[in-house]
Structures are given as C-alpha cells and as structure tokens.
Design a protein around this motif. Structure first.
Motif, PDB file in Angstrom:
ATOM      1  N   HIS A  66     -38.615   0.282 -35.420  1.00 24.68           N
ATOM      2  CA  HIS A  66     -37.305   0.459 -34.756  1.00 24.68           C
ATOM      3  C   HIS A  66     -37.428   0.024 -33.294  1.00 24.68           C
ATOM      4  O   HIS A  66     -38.024   0.745 -32.480  1.00 24.68           O
ATOM      5  CB  HIS A  66     -36.898   1.927 -34.776  1.00 24.68           C
ATOM      6  CG  HIS A  66     -36.748   2.523 -36.140  1.00 24.68           C
ATOM      7  ND1 HIS A  66     -35.515   2.780 -36.706  1.00 24.68           N
ATOM      8  CD2 HIS A  66     -37.661   2.936 -37.052  1.00 24.68           C
ATOM      9  CE1 HIS A  66     -35.679   3.328 -37.912  1.00 24.68           C
ATOM     10  NE2 HIS A  66     -36.987   3.436 -38.139  1.00 24.68           N
ATOM     11  N   GLN A  69     -36.238   2.341 -30.320  1.00 25.60           N
ATOM     12  CA  GLN A  69     -36.989   3.599 -30.193  1.00 25.60           C
ATOM     13  C   GLN A  69     -38.296   3.440 -29.425  1.00 25.60           C
ATOM     14  O   GLN A  69     -38.984   4.432 -29.152  1.00 25.60           O
ATOM     15  CB  GLN A  69     -37.315   4.152 -31.591  1.00 25.60           C
ATOM     16  CG  GLN A  69     -36.107   4.489 -32.421  1.00 25.60           C
ATOM     17  CD  GLN A  69     -36.471   5.046 -33.788  1.00 25.60           C
ATOM     18  OE1 GLN A  69     -37.635   5.383 -34.053  1.00 25.60           O
ATOM     19  NE2 GLN A  69     -35.493   5.163 -34.669  1.00 25.60           N
ATOM     20  N   LEU A  80     -38.605  15.320 -38.892  1.00 27.73           N
ATOM     21  CA  LEU A  80     -37.665  14.201 -38.839  1.00 27.73           C
ATOM     22  C   LEU A  80     -36.285  14.515 -38.237  1.00 27.73           C
ATOM     23  O   LEU A  80     -35.882  13.881 -37.245  1.00 27.73           O
ATOM     24  CB  LEU A  80     -37.482  13.628 -40.261  1.00 27.73           C
ATOM     25  CG  LEU A  80     -36.405  12.544 -40.373  1.00 27.73           C
ATOM     26  CD1 LEU A  80     -36.749  11.321 -39.561  1.00 27.73           C
ATOM     27  CD2 LEU A  80     -36.173  12.172 -41.836  1.00 27.73           C
ATOM     28  N   TRP A  83     -36.237  15.754 -34.630  1.00 32.03           N
ATOM     29  CA  TRP A  83     -36.800  14.670 -33.804  1.00 32.03           C
ATOM     30  C   TRP A  83     -35.769  13.571 -33.569  1.00 32.03           C
ATOM     31  O   TRP A  83     -35.629  13.056 -32.464  1.00 32.03           O
ATOM     32  CB  TRP A  83     -38.046  14.128 -34.498  1.00 32.03           C
ATOM     33  CG  TRP A  83     -38.648  12.887 -33.925  1.00 32.03           C
ATOM     34  CD1 TRP A  83     -39.484  12.786 -32.849  1.00 32.03           C
ATOM     35  CD2 TRP A  83     -38.487  11.546 -34.419  1.00 32.03           C
ATOM     36  NE1 TRP A  83     -39.839  11.477 -32.647  1.00 32.03           N
ATOM     37  CE2 TRP A  83     -39.243  10.690 -33.596  1.00 32.03           C
ATOM     38  CE3 TRP A  83     -37.774  10.992 -35.493  1.00 32.03           C
ATOM     39  CZ2 TRP A  83     -39.307   9.303 -33.799  1.00 32.03           C
ATOM     40  CZ3 TRP A  83     -37.834   9.620 -35.702  1.00 32.03           C
ATOM     41  CH2 TRP A  83     -38.596   8.797 -34.853  1.00 32.03           C
ATOM     42  N   LEU A  84     -35.019  13.229 -34.627  1.00 28.24           N
ATOM     43  CA  LEU A  84     -33.970  12.214 -34.467  1.00 28.24           C
ATOM     44  C   LEU A  84     -32.958  12.658 -33.413  1.00 28.24           C
ATOM     45  O   LEU A  84     -32.592  11.894 -32.522  1.00 28.24           O
ATOM     46  CB  LEU A  84     -33.236  11.978 -35.796  1.00 28.24           C
ATOM     47  CG  LEU A  84     -33.935  11.110 -36.848  1.00 28.24           C
ATOM     48  CD1 LEU A  84     -33.145  11.129 -38.159  1.00 28.24           C
ATOM     49  CD2 LEU A  84     -34.109   9.675 -36.363  1.00 28.24           C
ATOM     50  N   ARG A 199     -28.672   3.308 -42.316  1.00 26.22           N
ATOM     51  CA  ARG A 199     -29.841   4.006 -41.766  1.00 26.22           C
ATOM     52  C   ARG A 199     -30.574   4.839 -42.800  1.00 26.22           C
ATOM     53  O   ARG A 199     -31.763   4.678 -43.025  1.00 26.22           O
ATOM     54  CB  ARG A 199     -29.398   4.896 -40.614  1.00 26.22           C
ATOM     55  CG  ARG A 199     -30.550   5.614 -39.993  1.00 26.22           C
ATOM     56  CD  ARG A 199     -30.189   6.444 -38.793  1.00 26.22           C
ATOM     57  NE  ARG A 199     -31.364   6.516 -37.982  1.00 26.22           N
ATOM     58  CZ  ARG A 199     -31.488   6.041 -36.749  1.00 26.22           C
ATOM     59  NH1 ARG A 199     -30.454   5.534 -36.121  1.00 26.22           N
ATOM     60  NH2 ARG A 199     -32.624   6.089 -36.119  1.00 26.22           N
ATOM     61  N   PHE A 200     -29.864   5.764 -43.427  1.00 27.49           N
ATOM     62  CA  PHE A 200     -30.339   6.510 -44.599  1.00 27.49           C
ATOM     63  C   PHE A 200     -29.137   7.203 -45.201  1.00 27.49           C
ATOM     64  O   PHE A 200     -28.047   7.177 -44.621  1.00 27.49           O
ATOM     65  CB  PHE A 200     -31.518   7.434 -44.304  1.00 27.49           C
ATOM     66  CG  PHE A 200     -31.298   8.632 -43.392  1.00 27.49           C
ATOM     67  CD1 PHE A 200     -30.288   8.663 -42.453  1.00 27.49           C
ATOM     68  CD2 PHE A 200     -32.149   9.753 -43.472  1.00 27.49           C
ATOM     69  CE1 PHE A 200     -30.113   9.768 -41.606  1.00 27.49           C
ATOM     70  CE2 PHE A 200     -31.990  10.843 -42.637  1.00 27.49           C
ATOM     71  CZ  PHE A 200     -30.967  10.854 -41.710  1.00 27.49           C
ATOM     72  N   HIS A 226     -34.166   4.138 -45.253  1.00 24.67           N
ATOM     73  CA  HIS A 226     -35.229   5.127 -45.413  1.00 24.67           C
ATOM     74  C   HIS A 226     -35.020   5.872 -46.725  1.00 24.67           C
ATOM     75  O   HIS A 226     -33.883   6.135 -47.111  1.00 24.67           O
ATOM     76  CB  HIS A 226     -35.198   6.144 -44.270  1.00 24.67           C
ATOM     77  CG  HIS A 226     -35.453   5.546 -42.923  1.00 24.67           C
ATOM     78  ND1 HIS A 226     -34.467   4.987 -42.161  1.00 24.67           N
ATOM     79  CD2 HIS A 226     -36.601   5.438 -42.202  1.00 24.67           C
ATOM     80  CE1 HIS A 226     -34.987   4.549 -41.009  1.00 24.67           C
ATOM     81  NE2 HIS A 226     -36.278   4.813 -41.011  1.00 24.67           N
ATOM     82  N   GLU A 229     -38.303  10.840 -47.106  1.00 21.69           N
ATOM     83  CA  GLU A 229     -39.367  10.918 -46.089  1.00 21.69           C
ATOM     84  C   GLU A 229     -39.803  12.347 -45.824  1.00 21.69           C
ATOM     85  O   GLU A 229     -40.991  12.612 -45.601  1.00 21.69           O
ATOM     86  CB  GLU A 229     -38.830  10.270 -44.798  1.00 21.69           C
ATOM     87  CG  GLU A 229     -39.748  10.354 -43.588  1.00 21.69           C
ATOM     88  CD  GLU A 229     -39.155   9.660 -42.365  1.00 21.69           C
ATOM     89  OE1 GLU A 229     -38.001   9.178 -42.457  1.00 21.69           O
ATOM     90  OE2 GLU A 229     -39.844   9.614 -41.328  1.00 21.69           O
ATOM     91  N   HIS A 265     -41.057   4.804 -46.506  1.00 21.07           N
ATOM     92  CA  HIS A 265     -41.665   6.109 -46.791  1.00 21.07           C
ATOM     93  C   HIS A 265     -41.837   6.412 -48.280  1.00 21.07           C
ATOM     94  O   HIS A 265     -42.915   6.256 -48.807  1.00 21.07           O
ATOM     95  CB  HIS A 265     -40.927   7.249 -46.074  1.00 21.07           C
ATOM     96  CG  HIS A 265     -40.798   6.987 -44.611  1.00 21.07           C
ATOM     97  ND1 HIS A 265     -41.893   6.874 -43.787  1.00 21.07           N
ATOM     98  CD2 HIS A 265     -39.704   6.746 -43.827  1.00 21.07           C
ATOM     99  CE1 HIS A 265     -41.483   6.600 -42.552  1.00 21.07           C
ATOM    100  NE2 HIS A 265     -40.165   6.513 -42.542  1.00 21.07           N
ATOM    101  N   ASP A 316     -43.503   2.019 -38.257  1.00 21.16           N
ATOM    102  CA  ASP A 316     -42.389   2.943 -38.029  1.00 21.16           C
ATOM    103  C   ASP A 316     -42.326   3.431 -36.591  1.00 21.16           C
ATOM    104  O   ASP A 316     -41.980   4.581 -36.339  1.00 21.16           O
ATOM    105  CB  ASP A 316     -42.422   4.130 -39.004  1.00 21.16           C
ATOM    106  CG  ASP A 316     -41.098   4.891 -39.020  1.00 21.16           C
ATOM    107  OD1 ASP A 316     -40.089   4.341 -38.557  1.00 21.16           O
ATOM    108  OD2 ASP A 316     -41.095   6.051 -39.480  1.00 21.16           O
TER     109      ASP A 316
HETATM  110  N1  GUN Z   1     -34.623   8.404 -41.126  1.00 23.72           N
HETATM  111  C1  GUN Z   1     -33.419   8.064 -40.621  1.00 23.72           C
HETATM  112  N2  GUN Z   1     -33.556   7.488 -39.416  1.00 23.72           N
HETATM  113  C2  GUN Z   1     -34.868   7.437 -39.163  1.00 23.72           C
HETATM  114  C3  GUN Z   1     -35.639   6.938 -38.065  1.00 23.72           C
HETATM  115  O1  GUN Z   1     -35.126   6.419 -37.083  1.00 23.72           O
HETATM  116  N3  GUN Z   1     -36.995   7.075 -38.172  1.00 23.72           N
HETATM  117  C4  GUN Z   1     -37.591   7.628 -39.253  1.00 23.72           C
HETATM  118  N4  GUN Z   1     -38.911   7.738 -39.281  1.00 23.72           N
HETATM  119  N5  GUN Z   1     -36.893   8.124 -40.271  1.00 23.72           N
HETATM  120  C5  GUN Z   1     -35.552   8.018 -40.242  1.00 23.72           C
END
Ligand code: GUN
Ligand code: ZN
Length: 432
Positions: A66, A69, A80, A83-84, A199-200, A226, A229, A265, A316
């Motif tokens: 990313h 980031q 996760l 942290w996001l 994104r996910f 993603h 994860e 992941h 990542d």
């Molecule tokens: N899942 C959704 N967004 C992210 C991201 O920015 N990093 C990671 N590691 N997992 C995610």
C-alpha cells in the motif's frame, strides 16, 4: 546496444529447479535476456563487462503493498481493524497533491532499491492522486499493477457501517476506476496495468463489488482485495453478508474471483474456500511479516498448496514493516517452521528457502501475469534482475551448490546487498 555482463547467477529454471552459476554470462538485448549461461573454464567472450564479484538474481515481485501507508511502517496500533482506524485511514486521507507525488517517488525508488522489479500496489480512494501515482510509476521504470482503492461502505471515518462522502455513490467509485483503467491499463509498453481495488468486503457494498468484477473482466484488468486476514474481520464479514456461505463466497458471488485476482492473506480459510480460490485461478498473496506484525495469524501454506492455490509473496507495507522481500521470505520460512513445531496444521509444512524464493520470483511473476520467463534468469525472459553484493551477507566464500547459495540468500540476505536493479534491461536503480 546489447549489454554483456559477467557475473554469478542464482535463479530458478523454468521448471522451478534452483540454478547457481558462480561464473556466468548474461546478454541483455531489447529488454530481454538474449543469453543466460554458465561460462566454461573461466573463458568469457570479448566485450563483456566484468562483474564477477556480483550475484544476479531475478527481480523480486511484491504482490501486495500500500503506497499511501508507507509513512506508517513500524507504527503499532493493535490488530487489523483498530490499526486501520488509528494508523492508516488518517494517512490515506492525506494522500493528495504534492505530498502524494513526493511519497510516490520515494516509494518507487525504495521498491527498486530493495530489489523489487514488479509490484501490485494499492493507492487511496482519491482518483487524482491515483493519477499522480501512475505518472510517477511510469517514471520509475518498474512493472506495476495499481488501483484506486474502492470503499463505498467502510470509510476513512473508520465506521464500516457509514458511507464515504465521495465514494458514497458506487457509480462514482466505479466511473473513476474505469477512467483510470482506460488511461493506464497496458501503458508504458505494458509495464503498467490497472487493478480494480475493492479494499475488502467490509468496505464495499455487494453492488460495487459486482460492478468492479464485471468491469475488470470486460477490460482484462486485475482485481486486488484482502481475504480472511483477521478473526474479528472474518466475524464482521459473516454478519455483514449473511447470505454468503463464507468470506471467499462473498467475492465469488460478486464475480471477483479469477486468474487476474490477487487475494491478500487468506489465513482463516476453510478447505471449501481454498478450493473455490484454487478453482478460480486467483492467487493468494502470502504476507508473513504483516501477519506477525498485526497478530493476524499464520497462513496454512500446506493446505493452500494441497488445494492447488496459486501463491505469491507480499510485503503488505505498512502492516509489514519494510519493503524488504528478503525479510518476507525469511519470515515465511520461520513462521511455517514454528507452526510445524506447534502442530498448527493438518499437513505439516515443509518450509524451505527454495519455496520462499519461488514465491517471491516465479510465483509473483505468474500472479502479475508478467511476460513469459519473468521471475527467472533464462534465455528469452524479460531482463528484470538485481545485482547483489553477496559479500554483504555471505562471509564464507563460494557456496558449494545452489541449495546452499539459496539458503544463505534467504536466511542472511537483505536489501542492504542490492547494488543495482534492472527492469526490461533498463537500470532503474543503483550503479552497474
Ligand atoms: N484490510 C483492509 N484494508 C487493509 C489494509 O490496508 N491493510 C491490511 N493489512 N489489511 C487490510
Ligand atoms: Zn494489505
């Protein structure tokens, strides 16, 4: 004019077998390797550039990272989802204007300096700064698969139930992605490609994912997202998509799976999910440094291999603390060995430097659909390679065989050994 280089070579051949030539010739012509062969009895043809102290390896492929980031590397912030919210969304929100240009330059320079010649890269939601990143990507000379992040549900407010003001209408997100794809997919002699980047599952509506899958397929573009994860993430996806059989099924129903799909992941997958991923030809991108950093878990690589999943390796960044794929290779071996010791998986892992190296080279090349032979140093392959100074990590003279050379590289190598990086025969970083 052709470049004729005398150097040691460490690569896999096209059947995945390790090859180590302590004294070899690489002839680079028209962006490809016209020749790659050992030199017999120390005899070199005329006009070669003598770099016998160097070791050439195939360019490494970072199949998941990313760009916006990057400044958050090494910033702890829990698992996760917290942290996001805490570390990542505020940073991605800032990814605009000149700051985005400067950061893109830094990121691509650092990728090349780490021996990475090809990467799949997430940008942020903003189309303008995605455009900027592509412009800088073109300048970098690297092979890049990139896309604007799509998030019409989970937002930079960190509330996965609310909509993002700009992305709130899925059509806007899709239209912007289409325009970027139109402009950049296949640009720079095919070095740049576009990835639709929902994104996910938690940050996208079903409608947006379906539309992204359809457009990507129509245009021959990539999809990156993603998958499975983190435990809390998987539970939230189950709540958000009650009709889906599983997390992977959310993507399968949306038409997002296919041979040009990169799924980062894949830690908490069932066997049925692995079969679905494998059947679709999608790649699971293993990100072991990230998985340790965010306490996400250890990917069951043996189960993924048994199911026949394609595999690649990712830094990542910024969940992985560096762009160094030597580090990621090493971590993948160590984590699998610990998993074996703890009896975590039904099938015990056979973690070797060879397998880790294959993930970072031929595995990544296949995942990113790079030209034939990419990920190897063989005649006809694209001239994507890295010149290392093996003395930076190898203190004990020439390795007796290819396995030993690979083991030293994976267990002891790092970006500090990289001296020059070439893509399509062009030096993109360092000195020859
Ligand atoms: N899942 C959704 N967004 C992210 C991201 O920015 N990093 C990671 N590691 N997992 C995610
Ligand atoms: Zn990621």
């Amino acid at each position: 004019m052709a470049l004729r280089l005398r150097t040691a070579v460490l690569t896999l051949d096209r059947r995945g077998r390790p090859v180590h030539w302590p004294d070899a010739l690489l002839v680079v012509d028209g962006g490809r390797l016209a020749e790659a062969r050992p030199l017999a009895r120390g005899r070199a043809p005329r006009g070669v550039l003598d770099r016998r102290g160097r070791l050439a390896i195939p360019g490494l492929v970072d199949a998941h990272c990313h760009l916006p980031q990057y400044p958050a590397v090494a910033a702890d912030g829990g698992e996760l989802l917290p942290w996001l919210k805490k570390n990542i969304f505020p940073l991605e929100r800032r990814f605009r204007g000149e700051y985005a240009r400067d950061l893109s330059r830094l990121f691509f320079t650092d990728l090349a300096a780490h021996g990475t010649t090809a990467a799949a890269v997430y940008l942020s939601v903003y189309a303008e700064s995605a455009q900027t990143a592509f412009e800088e990507g073109e300048r970098s000379g690297l092979r890049l698969v990139m896309g604007k992040v799509m998030m019409d549900r989970g937002s930079y407010d960190g509330d996965f139930a609310r909509t993002h003001p700009r992305e709130s209408r899925p059509h806007a997100s899709l239209r912007e992605s289409d325009q970027l794809c139109e402009r950049w997919h296949g640009a720079a002699d095919g070095r740049l490609r576009y990835a639709y980047t929902p994104r996910f599952a938690l940050s996208c509506t079903e409608g947006l994912m379906r539309a992204a899958g359809a457009e990507a397929a129509r245009r021959g573009a990539f999809v990156q997202t993603h998958l499975s994860e983190n435990g809390a993430e998987v539970a939230a996806v189950r709540r958000a998509f009650p009709r889906a059989k599983s997390y992977a099924d959310v993507y399968a129903r949306a038409g997002l799976l296919g041979p040009r799909t990169l799924l980062a992941h894949g830690i908490w997958l069932s066997d049925a999910e692995r079969r679905a991923v494998s059947g679709s030809g999608s790649t699971l991108v293993h990100c072991p440094t990230s998985n340790a950093f965010l306490e996400s878990g250890v990917m069951d690589l043996p189960a993924a291999r048994l199911a026949g999943c394609r595999l690649a390796l990712g830094s990542d960044v910024a969940a992985g603390p560096s762009l160094d794929l030597f580090e990621a290779m090493r971590q993948s071996v160590f984590a699998q060995r610990l998993a074996k010791a703890h009896g975590l998986f039904k099938t015990p892992p056979q973690a070797t430097p060879l397998k880790a190296f294959a993930l970072a080279t031929s595995g990544g090349a296949r995942a990113l659909d790079l030209p034939a032979g990419a990920g190897t140093l063989t005649a006809g392959a694209p001239a994507d390679f890295v010149l290392l100074d093996p003395a930076a990590y190898d203190r004990f003279g020439p390795a007796a065989d290819a396995e030993t050379a690979l083991a030293r590289l994976v267990y002891r190598g790092s970006a500090a050994a990289v001296r020059a990086t070439f893509v399509a025969g062009r030096r993109v970083w360092g000195r020859l």
